[in-house]
Design a protein around this motif. Structure first.
Motif, short mmCIF file in Angstrom:
data_model
loop_
_atom_site.label_atom_id
_atom_site.label_comp_id
_atom_site.label_asym_id
_atom_site.label_seq_id
_atom_site.Cartn_x
_atom_site.Cartn_y
_atom_site.Cartn_z
N ALA A 116 0.82 -1.21 0.00
CA ALA A 116 0.00 0.00 0.00
C ALA A 116 0.85 1.26 0.00
CB ALA A 116 -0.93 -0.01 1.22
N SER A 117 2.12 1.14 0.47
CA SER A 117 2.97 2.32 0.54
C SER A 117 3.51 2.73 -0.82
CB SER A 117 4.15 2.05 1.49
OG SER A 117 4.91 0.95 1.03
N ARG A 118 3.43 1.85 -1.80
CA ARG A 118 3.95 2.18 -3.12
C ARG A 118 2.98 3.11 -3.84
NH1 ARG A 118 5.66 -2.76 -6.67
NH2 ARG A 118 6.17 -1.01 -8.02
N ARG A 119 3.56 4.01 -4.62
CA ARG A 119 2.73 4.95 -5.37
C ARG A 119 1.98 4.20 -6.45
NH1 ARG A 119 3.11 7.56 -10.05
NH2 ARG A 119 5.18 6.69 -10.43
N GLU A 120 0.68 4.40 -6.51
CA GLU A 120 -0.11 3.76 -7.54
C GLU A 120 -0.05 4.57 -8.83
OE1 GLU A 120 -4.08 3.09 -6.21
OE2 GLU A 120 -3.48 1.66 -4.66
N GLY A 121 -0.35 3.90 -9.94
CA GLY A 121 -0.38 4.59 -11.21
C GLY A 121 0.44 3.90 -12.27
N LEU A 122 0.84 4.69 -13.27
CA LEU A 122 1.52 4.17 -14.45
C LEU A 122 2.93 3.71 -14.15
CD1 LEU A 122 1.48 3.87 -17.61
CD2 LEU A 122 2.40 6.21 -17.68
N ARG A 123 3.34 2.65 -14.85
CA ARG A 123 4.71 2.16 -14.80
C ARG A 123 5.21 1.95 -16.24
NH1 ARG A 123 3.87 3.39 -10.37
NH2 ARG A 123 4.31 2.31 -8.42
N ALA A 225 6.41 9.42 -20.32
CA ALA A 225 4.96 9.23 -20.34
C ALA A 225 4.30 10.47 -19.76
CB ALA A 225 4.56 8.00 -19.54
N GLU A 226 3.35 11.02 -20.49
CA GLU A 226 2.67 12.23 -20.08
C GLU A 226 1.18 11.95 -19.92
OE1 GLU A 226 3.58 15.04 -23.10
OE2 GLU A 226 5.69 15.26 -22.52
N ILE A 227 0.65 12.25 -18.72
CA ILE A 227 -0.76 12.09 -18.42
C ILE A 227 -1.29 13.43 -17.96
CG2 ILE A 227 -2.47 10.87 -17.00
CD1 ILE A 227 -0.46 8.62 -16.69
N LYS A 228 -2.41 13.83 -18.53
CA LYS A 228 -2.96 15.15 -18.21
C LYS A 228 -3.24 15.28 -16.72
CE LYS A 228 -6.61 18.37 -19.61
NZ LYS A 228 -7.80 18.57 -20.47
N GLY A 229 -2.73 16.35 -16.13
CA GLY A 229 -2.96 16.62 -14.72
C GLY A 229 -2.00 15.92 -13.78
N LEU A 233 6.23 10.91 -16.20
CA LEU A 233 7.06 9.80 -15.75
C LEU A 233 8.09 9.51 -16.82
CD1 LEU A 233 7.53 7.45 -13.70
CD2 LEU A 233 5.92 6.11 -15.07
N GLU A 234 9.34 9.31 -16.43
CA GLU A 234 10.40 9.14 -17.42
C GLU A 234 11.36 8.03 -17.01
OE1 GLU A 234 12.07 12.63 -19.66
OE2 GLU A 234 13.90 12.06 -18.59
N ARG A 235 11.79 7.22 -17.98
CA ARG A 235 12.79 6.19 -17.75
C ARG A 235 13.75 6.16 -18.93
NH1 ARG A 235 11.43 0.23 -15.94
NH2 ARG A 235 13.70 0.29 -15.95
#
Length: 243
Positions: A116-123, A225-229, A233-235
């Motif tokens: 649960a401590s990990r940030r949720e969202g795109l990978r 990776a670009e998500i509106k708002g 995220l970059e790798r």
């Protein structure tokens, strides 16, 4: 006598007050230890519930590794032969589809088992790259996933650049420009995406092609990776050995 006040003494009332104070003092550590016991019990229940998923996740990772090794061997055989017959082409296609399915399952399990401590969202999971028997031609695949249980589709766009040198100068090239006149070429400079749990680019776990300019030496790939708002995220991924 002035200055003195006579108050009635009630031993039973004083005893009740002392008893209440004693119970209050005992209640604090009792509540503390009860909370610890409840937390440990809840943790044990979660571990029991997720244990089969953990075992399945390990098995999937092992199967994926075996399939990847088989794909490397099959692709190497294709390169040595300089031409792919129908059987080897179908074998490679089947292996790529199996790997794609395994990667989908892995993304789903990792999303459920993520702390649960990990940030949720795109990978941005991977940028897979393979050499071919043609100079400056490469096969690639991008893998995206998300962490969390949200079923709402995640939408955005990818900006992918190849960074390297040409004629001794640092040069950055858009991936879209490197796919022109090749299968699965991009019509624009960005790559749109929309998925719930997992997405491969191109779709269905296939590999697309790119061609570097003559004399260009690539060093790394930058995927943004670009998500509106949301914060982009970059790798970066190292380029494979071209020798």
């Amino acid at each position: 006598m002035s200055g003195w006040e006579v108050r009635p003494s009630d031993p039973r009332r004083a005893g009740r007050v002392r008893l209440l104070l004693l119970l209050l003092l005992l209640a604090v550590p009792a509540a503390f230890y009860a909370g610890i016991w409840w937390q440990l019990r809840a943790t044990q229940q979660i571990e029991v519930q997720y244990q089969p998923m953990q075992e399945r996740l390990i098995a999937l990772e092992q199967e994926l590794d075996q399939l990847s090794q088989r794909l490397i061997v099959a692709s190497s055989g294709e390169k040595v032969a300089q031409q792919a017959n129908e059987q080897s082409r179908l074998t490679i296609k089947l292996l790529e589809e199996q790997i794609f399915k395994q990667q989908q399952d892995l993304a789903s399990y990792r999303g459920v088992l993520a702390p649960a401590s990990r940030r949720e969202g795109l990978r941005i999971r991977a940028f897979e790259l393979q050499a071919t028997d043609r100079p400056q031609h490469f096969r690639y695949k991008i893998l995206l996933s998300r962490v969390g249980k949200d079923d709402k589709p995640i939408e955005g766009r990818l900006v992918v650049k190849v960074e390297g040198r040409q004629d001794g100068k640092a040069v950055s090239l858009e991936l879209a420009a490197l796919t022109q006149n090749l299968p699965d070429q991009f019509s624009g400079q960005v790559i749109p995406f929309s998925f719930k749990h997992f997405q491969a680019i191109p779709e269905a776990g296939r590999f697309a092609e790119l061609k570097l300019p003559d004399g260009y030496i690539a060093h790394q790939i930058r995927v943004r990776a670009e998500i509106k708002g949301e914060k982009p995220l970059e790798r970066t991924f190292k380029w494979i050995d071209q020798e």
